[in-house]
Design a protein around this motif. Structure first.
Motif, PDB file in Angstrom:
ATOM      1  N   GLY A 145     -15.898 -16.078 -11.450  1.00  0.00           N
ATOM      2  CA  GLY A 145     -16.044 -16.124 -10.005  1.00  0.00           C
ATOM      3  C   GLY A 145     -15.500 -17.374  -9.360  1.00  0.00           C
ATOM      4  N   THR A 146     -14.714 -18.157 -10.089  1.00  0.00           N
ATOM      5  CA  THR A 146     -14.126 -19.393  -9.562  1.00  0.00           C
ATOM      6  C   THR A 146     -12.974 -19.804 -10.454  1.00  0.00           C
ATOM      7  N   GLY A 181     -16.159 -14.126 -27.221  1.00  0.00           N
ATOM      8  CA  GLY A 181     -14.864 -13.480 -27.417  1.00  0.00           C
ATOM      9  C   GLY A 181     -13.971 -13.590 -26.197  1.00  0.00           C
ATOM     10  N   VAL A 182     -14.537 -13.394 -25.022  1.00  0.00           N
ATOM     11  CA  VAL A 182     -13.768 -13.507 -23.780  1.00  0.00           C
ATOM     12  C   VAL A 182     -13.310 -14.948 -23.568  1.00  0.00           C
ATOM     13  N   ARG A 183     -14.195 -15.879 -23.834  1.00  0.00           N
ATOM     14  CA  ARG A 183     -13.855 -17.292 -23.675  1.00  0.00           C
ATOM     15  C   ARG A 183     -12.716 -17.688 -24.617  1.00  0.00           C
ATOM     16  N   THR A 184     -12.747 -17.179 -25.837  1.00  0.00           N
ATOM     17  CA  THR A 184     -11.686 -17.489 -26.797  1.00  0.00           C
ATOM     18  C   THR A 184     -10.362 -16.878 -26.357  1.00  0.00           C
ATOM     19  N   LEU A 185     -10.395 -15.674 -25.793  1.00  0.00           N
ATOM     20  CA  LEU A 185      -9.173 -15.044 -25.291  1.00  0.00           C
ATOM     21  C   LEU A 185      -8.564 -15.859 -24.160  1.00  0.00           C
ATOM     22  N   LEU A 186      -9.391 -16.308 -23.225  1.00  0.00           N
ATOM     23  CA  LEU A 186      -8.892 -17.130 -22.125  1.00  0.00           C
ATOM     24  C   LEU A 186      -8.292 -18.434 -22.649  1.00  0.00           C
ATOM     25  N   GLU A 187      -8.970 -19.033 -23.614  1.00  0.00           N
ATOM     26  CA  GLU A 187      -8.461 -20.271 -24.208  1.00  0.00           C
ATOM     27  C   GLU A 187      -7.103 -20.042 -24.859  1.00  0.00           C
ATOM     28  N   ALA A 188      -6.966 -18.930 -25.597  1.00  0.00           N
ATOM     29  CA  ALA A 188      -5.704 -18.636 -26.281  1.00  0.00           C
ATOM     30  C   ALA A 188      -4.580 -18.409 -25.271  1.00  0.00           C
ATOM     31  N   MET A 189      -4.872 -17.706 -24.166  1.00  0.00           N
ATOM     32  CA  MET A 189      -3.838 -17.445 -23.170  1.00  0.00           C
ATOM     33  C   MET A 189      -3.386 -18.729 -22.486  1.00  0.00           C
ATOM     34  N   LEU A 190      -4.323 -19.574 -22.111  1.00  0.00           N
ATOM     35  CA  LEU A 190      -3.956 -20.836 -21.465  1.00  0.00           C
ATOM     36  C   LEU A 190      -3.202 -21.747 -22.418  1.00  0.00           C
ATOM     37  N   VAL A 194      -5.499 -22.633  -9.977  1.00  0.00           N
ATOM     38  CA  VAL A 194      -4.488 -22.149  -9.042  1.00  0.00           C
ATOM     39  C   VAL A 194      -3.534 -23.267  -8.647  1.00  0.00           C
ATOM     40  N   ASN A 195      -4.055 -24.433  -8.343  1.00  0.00           N
ATOM     41  CA  ASN A 195      -3.176 -25.529  -7.954  1.00  0.00           C
ATOM     42  C   ASN A 195      -2.433 -26.123  -9.149  1.00  0.00           C
ATOM     43  N   LEU A 196      -2.983 -25.986 -10.331  1.00  0.00           N
ATOM     44  CA  LEU A 196      -2.213 -26.319 -11.523  1.00  0.00           C
ATOM     45  C   LEU A 196      -1.003 -25.382 -11.625  1.00  0.00           C
ATOM     46  N   TYR A 197      -1.232 -24.106 -11.366  1.00  0.00           N
ATOM     47  CA  TYR A 197      -0.140 -23.127 -11.361  1.00  0.00           C
ATOM     48  C   TYR A 197       0.875 -23.455 -10.261  1.00  0.00           C
ATOM     49  N   VAL A 198       0.407 -23.822  -9.086  1.00  0.00           N
ATOM     50  CA  VAL A 198       1.304 -24.173  -7.990  1.00  0.00           C
ATOM     51  C   VAL A 198       2.173 -25.369  -8.374  1.00  0.00           C
ATOM     52  N   GLY A 199       1.558 -26.364  -9.016  1.00  0.00           N
ATOM     53  CA  GLY A 199       2.341 -27.509  -9.476  1.00  0.00           C
ATOM     54  C   GLY A 199       3.428 -27.101 -10.450  1.00  0.00           C
ATOM     55  N   PHE A 200       3.098 -26.217 -11.379  1.00  0.00           N
ATOM     56  CA  PHE A 200       4.095 -25.716 -12.317  1.00  0.00           C
ATOM     57  C   PHE A 200       5.246 -25.019 -11.593  1.00  0.00           C
ATOM     58  N   VAL A 255       3.920 -15.730 -15.498  1.00  0.00           N
ATOM     59  CA  VAL A 255       3.219 -14.445 -15.419  1.00  0.00           C
ATOM     60  C   VAL A 255       1.971 -14.462 -16.299  1.00  0.00           C
ATOM     61  N   LEU A 256       2.115 -14.995 -17.512  1.00  0.00           N
ATOM     62  CA  LEU A 256       0.963 -15.093 -18.403  1.00  0.00           C
ATOM     63  C   LEU A 256      -0.113 -15.986 -17.801  1.00  0.00           C
ATOM     64  N   PHE A 257       0.307 -17.062 -17.139  1.00  0.00           N
ATOM     65  CA  PHE A 257      -0.636 -17.964 -16.491  1.00  0.00           C
ATOM     66  C   PHE A 257      -1.390 -17.246 -15.371  1.00  0.00           C
ATOM     67  N   LEU A 258      -0.680 -16.461 -14.566  1.00  0.00           N
ATOM     68  CA  LEU A 258      -1.326 -15.712 -13.493  1.00  0.00           C
ATOM     69  C   LEU A 258      -2.359 -14.731 -14.038  1.00  0.00           C
ATOM     70  N   VAL A 259      -2.003 -14.042 -15.124  1.00  0.00           N
ATOM     71  CA  VAL A 259      -2.944 -13.110 -15.740  1.00  0.00           C
ATOM     72  C   VAL A 259      -4.187 -13.850 -16.225  1.00  0.00           C
ATOM     73  N   ALA A 260      -3.977 -15.017 -16.848  1.00  0.00           N
ATOM     74  CA  ALA A 260      -5.110 -15.812 -17.329  1.00  0.00           C
ATOM     75  C   ALA A 260      -5.986 -16.272 -16.170  1.00  0.00           C
ATOM     76  N   ILE A 261      -5.366 -16.677 -15.051  1.00  0.00           N
ATOM     77  CA  ILE A 261      -6.144 -17.096 -13.877  1.00  0.00           C
ATOM     78  C   ILE A 261      -6.964 -15.931 -13.331  1.00  0.00           C
ATOM     79  N   ALA A 262      -6.341 -14.757 -13.245  1.00  0.00           N
ATOM     80  CA  ALA A 262      -7.058 -13.586 -12.731  1.00  0.00           C
ATOM     81  C   ALA A 262      -8.235 -13.225 -13.627  1.00  0.00           C
ATOM     82  N   MET A 263      -8.024 -13.263 -14.933  1.00  0.00           N
ATOM     83  CA  MET A 263      -9.103 -12.941 -15.863  1.00  0.00           C
ATOM     84  C   MET A 263     -10.222 -13.977 -15.762  1.00  0.00           C
ATOM     85  N   THR A 264      -9.846 -15.247 -15.618  1.00  0.00           N
ATOM     86  CA  THR A 264     -10.856 -16.296 -15.494  1.00  0.00           C
ATOM     87  C   THR A 264     -11.705 -16.094 -14.243  1.00  0.00           C
TER      88      THR A 264
END
Length: 553
Positions: free
Chosen positions: A190-191, A207-216, A135-141, A176-185
């Motif tokens: 749970g953190t 599979g879920v971990r790979t999807l999160l990695e690809a989005m980030l 979240v704070n990485l996103y805030v910095g961006f 927007v893509l970053f926010l979606v990735a944060i929400a999915m993570t």
């Protein structure tokens, strides 16, 4: 020492509030406090880097709330080094901007507009490097995005608004893509705290971990201008004032690379997308440098070399070994400094001769020997000529590729060598056209007023002989010619016309010379630098020091 960790973020923000309250008044005082706060951030960054090297990662939980509730800031070796390099560069670019403001006889714009936005940008960069969670990485961006749009469009001219709009649209998409990735993570772990994610993501289905990695990775690749997500960069950066272009090209793209380094080593060890990253790295190298070969404007040449050399850093991230990560860190520090320096030199050339179009330049080696040296040294450094720091970083990356021994690794070694040779060719081309050959006939002389970045067809208001305002300032209306999309125009902070001069402002020369010296310092300190980056790479790959420092285990 932990109490110092938030200060690189807080100091620029507090001083920005003070400057906005003062407004355009007390200009000398405002220049002083801007330089003072940037100098203080540099000192703090060095202290944090040294402390992290001696004692391990430094952490602070704001409000004394533990993860995952509180905001955690972390300064380890990587963050400390990035803070130090970025702080040094932003200080020098700010000094350069003071010289440009004085040369434009425009005291209010740098103080009243540029400096507050610039300090917010510095705070955003520091927040990104120190962020201990997504979240704070996103805030910095987002802090950087807000400041970047102001800086890119300063003056409100049509060309800058067009370029800034493209930049903002692309950045908003990645946000927007970053926010979606944060929400999915958060939904699966749970953190969003990095240290907790390093533990919990290992229990998430592959599979879920790979999807999160690809989005980030997609988000960070857009920020870093990795091909094929880099089409926005060559048309966005060259239209801004020289100090803005320099700090953007040198620093902002490396924030994306830093984020890749942080997340790929901490959250996704043994990542499955290494081959995809290698392909992207190779494509960035080749396409970027071929684009540079085809350009005839110095700013666009440098913009394409920027895309190309991002590929070296992604190369190191993709291999994910200690040698490659260390080489990538060296190359990030090197490239921040050298790329910034070259854009500062481009601004000096434009100030002196009225253009960065290589076909209209010539004879600078004879008429401006100091300017020639200021270009030649970082140009050879970018090309990787031994024993300069560019060579040190490339050598480390290529050795890591050879040690890896895979097919993609060998392809990247070959691509790295070819890109380095083509970079040398491009820098030699610029040298021959702008510096070595005789000046072409019809070259504009001293005192010529350059066209305004905001002129419209048929606008002839203020088309006086001296091209200046009634006070003799460099604010003439210019040629009245339309500015085509993507064109590189010559203008001051407000997009107004500027007057060329053979005597370059001393703050601009001093800042550029100091940036050249900083690039050479990496060479002189090559041994300690590589030792430090090797330790930083080992710390990143071990993950345990970071996790224990944050979670207290």
């Amino acid at each position: 020492m932990n109490a110092l960790v938030p200060l690189p973020v807080l100091l620029p923000l507090c001083v920005t509030g003070l400057k906005l309250a003062i407004g355009p008044r007390l200009q000398r005082f405002q220049r002083f406090i801007t330089l003072a706060v940037l100098g203080a951030v540099l000192v703090l960054s060095v202290l944090l880097m040294v402390a992290a090297d001696r004692h391990g990662p430094l952490t602070v939980h704001l409000g004394d709330f533990a993860p995952p509730i509180g905001i955690t800031l972390v300064a380890d070796r990587l963050a400390g080094l990035m803070l130090t390099v970025s702080s040094a560069v932003t200080l020098l670019v700010n000094l350069y901007s003071l010289g440009q403001g004085m040369a434009d006889r425009d005291d209010q714009t740098p103080v009243g507009v540029f400096h507050p936005a610039y300090l917010i940008l510095v705070a955003g960069v520091s927040c990104t490097f120190l962020a201990g969670d997504l979240v704070n990485l996103y805030v910095g961006f987002e802090i950087m995005l807000v400041a970047s749009f102001v800086l890119l469009t300063i003056g409100g001219t049509a060309t800058r608004i067009r370029a800034g709009s493209t930049y903002v649209i692309i950045s908003l998409f990645s946000s927007v893509l970053f926010l979606v990735a944060i929400a999915m993570t958060y939904s699966v772990a749970g953190t969003v705290n990095f240290a907790q994610l390093a533990v919990r993501l290992q229990e998430v289905p592959l599979g879920v971990r790979t999807l999160l990695e690809a989005m980030l990775l997609t988000v960070f690749a857009i920020k870093a201008a990795v091909f094929p997500l880099a089409a926005w960069l060559p048309d966005s950066y060259p239209t801004a004032p020289a100090p803005v272009t320099a700090v953007f090209a040198g620093l902002l793209t490396k924030v994306g690379v830093y984020s890749m380094l942080r997340t790929q080593t901490l959250l996704f060890p043994g990542h499955r997308l290494g081959d995809v990253l290698m392909l992207a790295a190779l494509a960035s190298m080749v396409v970027g440098i071929l684009g540079a070969v085809a350009q005839t404007d110095l700013k666009r040449v440098l913009s394409f070399t920027l895309i190309s050399h991002i590929g070296y850093m992604v190369f190191g991230v993709a291999l994910a070994g200690r040698g490659s990560i260390g080489g990538a860190i060296v190359y990030v520090a090197h490239h921040i400094t050298v790329q910034t320096t070259l854009f500062l030199v481009a601004g000096l050339i434009e100030r002196r001769d009225g253009t960065t179009e290589l076909t209209r330049l010539g004879g600078l080696a004879k008429t401006a020997p100091l300017l020639s040296v200021l270009f030649f040294v970082p140009a050879m450094n970018l090309a990787g000529i031994p024993p300069l720091s560019g060579f040190i970083g490339k050598l480390g990356l290529m050795r890591a590729g050879v040690d890896n021994g895979g097919g993609w690794a060998w392809a990247l070694v070959a691509g790295s060598a070819a890109t380095s040779l083509l970079t040398l060719y491009v820098m030699a081309k610029v040298w021959n056209l702008a510096f070595w050959r005789d000046a072409p006939p019809g070259t504009e002389g001293e005192g010529v007023v350059l066209e305004s970045a905001g002129d419209e067809p048929g606008d002839e208001s203020g088309d006086d002989e001296d091209g200046g305002d009634e006070d003799g300032g460099a604010t003439g209306s210019g040629s009245g010619l339309p500015v085509p999309a993507g064109a590189v125009v010559s203008a001051g902070f407000l997009g107004q016309s500027i007057t060329t001069t053979k005597r370059l402002p001393w703050p601009m020369l001093v800042a550029t010379g100091a940036a050249v010296a900083l690039g050479l310092l990496y060479t002189v300190l090559g041994g300690p630098l590589t030792t430090f980056t090797d330790a930083a790479a080992a710390e990143l790959l071990a993950r345990t020091p970071y996790i224990e420092a944050v979670l207290g285990r």
